[in-house]
Design a protein around this motif. Structure first.
Motif, PDB file in Angstrom:
ATOM      1  N   SER A 137       0.816  -0.945  -0.015  1.00  0.00           N
ATOM      2  CA  SER A 137       0.152   0.152  -0.103  1.00  0.00           C
ATOM      3  C   SER A 137       1.002   1.165  -0.111  1.00  0.00           C
ATOM      4  N   ASN A 166       0.459   5.789   0.638  1.00  0.00           N
ATOM      5  CA  ASN A 166      -0.411   6.992   0.862  1.00  0.00           C
ATOM      6  C   ASN A 166       0.513   8.228   0.969  1.00  0.00           C
ATOM      7  N   LYS A 167       0.211   9.225   0.264  1.00  0.00           N
ATOM      8  CA  LYS A 167       0.725  10.423   0.433  1.00  0.00           C
ATOM      9  C   LYS A 167       0.148  11.445   1.223  1.00  0.00           C
ATOM     10  N   LYS A 168       0.910  12.192   2.103  1.00  0.00           N
ATOM     11  CA  LYS A 168       0.205  13.033   2.894  1.00  0.00           C
ATOM     12  C   LYS A 168       1.410  14.076   2.954  1.00  0.00           C
ATOM     13  N   TRP A 195       5.633  10.216   1.725  1.00  0.00           N
ATOM     14  CA  TRP A 195       4.898   9.072   1.417  1.00  0.00           C
ATOM     15  C   TRP A 195       5.027   7.992   2.445  1.00  0.00           C
TER      16      TRP A 195
END
Length: 87
Positions: A25, A27-29, A33
């Motif tokens: 998985s 996810n970028k915030k 990353w």
């Protein structure tokens, strides 16, 4: 980053249990990353650690300021990477 992912995915395949799973998985915030690679495994780390492949991954992450969390519990092996990939 290619070496990191190649080692982690190769290990996930190599040490996966029969009929097990591999989960990847991302996810970028903001500029960070988070990547997580998990699999079902019966392999437990030796007294010397997780082996050469994981040592290489840990060294590369450390040199690039990427946080790495390694967990092995309930027959689930998980590696979580958090950091900036590009400036």
């Amino acid at each position: 980053m290619g070496i990191i992912f190649r080692n982690l995915i190769d290990n996930a395949i190599k040490y996966n249990t029969k009929n097990g799973y591999i989960k990847i998985s991302a996810n970028k915030k903001g500029n960070n990353w988070t990547f997580q690679i998990s699999n079902t495994t019966s392999k437990k780390p030796s007294k010397k650690g997780y082996g050469l492949g994981m040592t290489i991954v840990e060294d590369i992450c450390h040199n690039h300021g990427i946080k790495i969390d390694i967990a092995n519990s309930n027959d689930i092996f998980s590696v979580k990477l958090v950091g900036k990939l590009y400036e």
